[in-house]
Design a protein around this motif. Sequence first.
Motif, PDB file in Angstrom:
ATOM      1  N   SER A   1       0.825  -1.201   0.000  1.00  0.00           N
ATOM      2  CA  SER A   1       0.000   0.000   0.000  1.00  0.00           C
ATOM      3  C   SER A   1       0.864   1.257   0.000  1.00  0.00           C
ATOM      4  N   GLY A   2       2.067   1.149   0.524  1.00  0.00           N
ATOM      5  CA  GLY A   2       2.982   2.282   0.574  1.00  0.00           C
ATOM      6  C   GLY A   2       3.873   2.429  -0.643  1.00  0.00           C
ATOM      7  N   GLY A   3       3.785   1.464  -1.563  1.00  0.00           N
ATOM      8  CA  GLY A   3       4.537   1.580  -2.807  1.00  0.00           C
ATOM      9  C   GLY A   3       5.817   0.766  -2.888  1.00  0.00           C
ATOM     10  N   SER A   4       6.146   0.007  -1.859  1.00  0.00           N
ATOM     11  CA  SER A   4       7.324  -0.862  -1.932  1.00  0.00           C
ATOM     12  C   SER A   4       7.043  -2.014  -2.878  1.00  0.00           C
ATOM     13  N   THR A   5       8.054  -2.384  -3.647  1.00  0.00           N
ATOM     14  CA  THR A   5       7.857  -3.398  -4.680  1.00  0.00           C
ATOM     15  C   THR A   5       8.808  -4.579  -4.508  1.00  0.00           C
ATOM     16  N   LYS A   6       8.400  -5.701  -5.098  1.00  0.00           N
ATOM     17  CA  LYS A   6       9.262  -6.876  -5.173  1.00  0.00           C
ATOM     18  C   LYS A   6       8.960  -7.588  -6.473  1.00  0.00           C
ATOM     19  N   TYR A   7       9.974  -8.310  -6.976  1.00  0.00           N
ATOM     20  CA  TYR A   7       9.845  -8.964  -8.273  1.00  0.00           C
ATOM     21  C   TYR A   7      10.429 -10.371  -8.239  1.00  0.00           C
ATOM     22  N   ALA A   8       9.875 -11.215  -9.075  1.00  0.00           N
ATOM     23  CA  ALA A   8      10.490 -12.510  -9.308  1.00  0.00           C
ATOM     24  C   ALA A   8      11.826 -12.279 -10.010  1.00  0.00           C
ATOM     25  N   ASP A   9      12.800 -13.121  -9.719  1.00  0.00           N
ATOM     26  CA  ASP A   9      14.119 -12.946 -10.325  1.00  0.00           C
ATOM     27  C   ASP A   9      14.046 -12.953 -11.852  1.00  0.00           C
ATOM     28  N   SER A  10      13.122 -13.732 -12.386  1.00  0.00           N
ATOM     29  CA  SER A  10      13.034 -13.893 -13.841  1.00  0.00           C
ATOM     30  C   SER A  10      12.576 -12.629 -14.563  1.00  0.00           C
ATOM     31  N   VAL A  11      11.995 -11.679 -13.832  1.00  0.00           N
ATOM     32  CA  VAL A  11      11.471 -10.471 -14.494  1.00  0.00           C
ATOM     33  C   VAL A  11      12.157  -9.191 -14.031  1.00  0.00           C
ATOM     34  N   LYS A  12      13.070  -9.305 -13.075  1.00  0.00           N
ATOM     35  CA  LYS A  12      13.753  -8.111 -12.572  1.00  0.00           C
ATOM     36  C   LYS A  12      14.473  -7.389 -13.700  1.00  0.00           C
ATOM     37  N   GLY A  13      14.290  -6.074 -13.720  1.00  0.00           N
ATOM     38  CA  GLY A  13      14.916  -5.263 -14.759  1.00  0.00           C
ATOM     39  C   GLY A  13      14.109  -5.169 -16.042  1.00  0.00           C
ATOM     40  N   ARG A  14      13.061  -5.979 -16.167  1.00  0.00           N
ATOM     41  CA  ARG A  14      12.227  -5.955 -17.387  1.00  0.00           C
ATOM     42  C   ARG A  14      10.804  -5.517 -17.086  1.00  0.00           C
ATOM     43  N   PHE A  15      10.286  -5.900 -15.922  1.00  0.00           N
ATOM     44  CA  PHE A  15       8.905  -5.589 -15.556  1.00  0.00           C
ATOM     45  C   PHE A  15       8.888  -4.537 -14.448  1.00  0.00           C
ATOM     46  N   THR A  16       7.848  -3.708 -14.470  1.00  0.00           N
ATOM     47  CA  THR A  16       7.670  -2.703 -13.428  1.00  0.00           C
ATOM     48  C   THR A  16       6.217  -2.695 -12.973  1.00  0.00           C
ATOM     49  N   ILE A  17       6.016  -2.863 -11.675  1.00  0.00           N
ATOM     50  CA  ILE A  17       4.673  -2.775 -11.110  1.00  0.00           C
ATOM     51  C   ILE A  17       4.481  -1.387 -10.512  1.00  0.00           C
ATOM     52  N   SER A  18       3.291  -0.857 -10.671  1.00  0.00           N
ATOM     53  CA  SER A  18       2.993   0.456 -10.106  1.00  0.00           C
ATOM     54  C   SER A  18       1.512   0.504  -9.741  1.00  0.00           C
ATOM     55  N   ARG A  19       1.161   1.492  -8.925  1.00  0.00           N
ATOM     56  CA  ARG A  19      -0.241   1.643  -8.540  1.00  0.00           C
ATOM     57  C   ARG A  19      -0.606   3.119  -8.531  1.00  0.00           C
TER      58      ARG A  19
END
Length: 115
Positions: free
Chosen positions: A53-71
Motif C-alpha cells: 500500500s505504501g509503494g514498496s515493490t518486489k519482483y520474481a528474479d526472472s522479471v527483474k529489470g524488465r517488468f515494473t509494477i505500479s499503482r
Amino acid sequence: QVQLGESGGGLVQAGGSLRLSCAAPGSIFRLNPMGWYRQVLGKQRELVAGITSGGSTKYADSVKGRFTISRDNAKNMVYLQMNSLKPEDTAVYYCNMLTVLRAYWGQGTQVTVST
C-alpha cells in the motif's frame, strides 16, 4: 463481492512490450498490497511482482529489470509494465489483492510472446 478486472494482454513478438492494468474497488484498494501472478497450464501460479500500500515493490528474479509494477491510488488501478518480453513470459496473468481476510483474484488475461 470484490471484483478485480484485468486488461491489456495480447500477442506480442519477443523483445516487445505490453502494459497490463487492473481495476479494483476503491473502498479498500489503497489499504491493501496488490500483486501480479502468472500461470502456465499444468504449472503452479507464481508471483511476478508485488506492491505494498505504501509503494514498496518486489519482483520474481526472472522479471527483474524488465517488468515494473505500479499503482495509482487515485484511480484504484495497478499496472504491470512488461518490457523485453520473452517467449517464456507466455502465461495467463492474474491480478491479486491481499486483505486481512482473504485474497481476491481477477479473471486473468492471456499474454503470448512469439519468437
